[in-house]
Design an enzyme around this catalytic site. Sequence first.
Site, PDB file in Angstrom:
ATOM      1  N   SER B  39     -14.094   2.813  10.347  1.00  0.00           N
ATOM      2  CA  SER B  39     -12.960   1.917  10.182  1.00  0.00           C
ATOM      3  C   SER B  39     -12.235   1.643  11.494  1.00  0.00           C
ATOM      4  CB  SER B  39     -11.984   2.486   9.158  1.00  0.00           C
ATOM      5  OG  SER B  39     -11.278   3.556   9.700  1.00  0.00           O
ATOM      6  N   LYS B  84      -5.890   5.421  11.598  1.00  0.00           N
ATOM      7  CA  LYS B  84      -5.686   3.974  11.517  1.00  0.00           C
ATOM      8  C   LYS B  84      -4.742   3.539  12.625  1.00  0.00           C
ATOM      9  CE  LYS B  84      -7.750   3.555   7.481  1.00  0.00           C
ATOM     10  NZ  LYS B  84      -9.177   3.477   7.671  1.00  0.00           N
TER      11      LYS B  84
END
Lengths: 166, 163
Positions: B39, B84
Amino acid sequence: MGTYNLLWSIAKRNVTTVLLGITISDRCVNIISVTGESMHPTFTAADRVLQGDFVLAERRCLEKYEFSHGDVILFKCPSNHKELFVKRLIALPGEWVQLPGSPKVTKIPEGHCWVEGDNAARSLDSRSFGPIPLGLVQGRVTHIIWPPSKIGQVERKMPEGRISQI
Amino acid sequence: MARALAFAWPYAKFCIVGGLFGRTFADWCASVSSVDGESMSPTLDGHQAERMLVEKRCLYTYDFTRGDVVVLRSPRSHREVLVKRLIALPGDWIQVPENQEIRQIPQGHCWVEGDNAANSSDSRSYGPVPLGLMQGRVTHVVWPPQRIRRVDRNMPEGRIMSQ
């Protein structure tokens, strides 16, 4: 030289004690003071830190996230990361909880839980902010250690007929 | 027996104090963890078995800046830890790329997204996450040696509107 050795041995002992203290409070058990009236009558309603009940918050349960219904847990407020809240755990992931005073039933999503204060009238809890992520949980309150008149275990208590597993 | 004990004691003491010191350092200052998943590629690459340095001191005062790479507990599963990029802080207005919706981040929450938008499960699917889930900030990649570098603050443009 003698003074230096003496100072060094005192410093070493203090540093070790502080490290041990930090490790215990981070990983095993922590003492905190409960303020506010949301958990009355389990904990005294107090508005200042020194008047509140001092409780033991166990943190080893975090390693495996072993919680049961009715446990009193400590968690970070979802809308303000600086505040710690103490509430009772009502429902775990996958269960359906009924909101008091309404026929509505909510499902707890994966990785979340439902918390409520014992003093429903004066408590800011999942009834206003919804299910909270389990990742916010910081420990479980096991014992009251101060004031002397209230010393004892905090009981696991579950309001009846609130949850249903489907 | 007593002599063996007397001999071993200084070493045992050294190990215990060292262990305590290491634990405390990892909890309060910085620790190293490995990157997994895609990600955050190309910033962090899971295929290269990269290790990243996670700084914890930012948690004392929660001084996060938009564009930081952060480590947080997943709001969906308490056992998982995610990496993230922090896009928006409380009070910001953010435009969600999928639909043209503009929404405000509530108090005590933030908006996180992976750099690899096509292959990331983030705030676009579960909405704003509570700041209380933050576990630290990624500052450097420390392993493997040829990939040692700083992780930069990087902000996609035109995504937020502060009012």
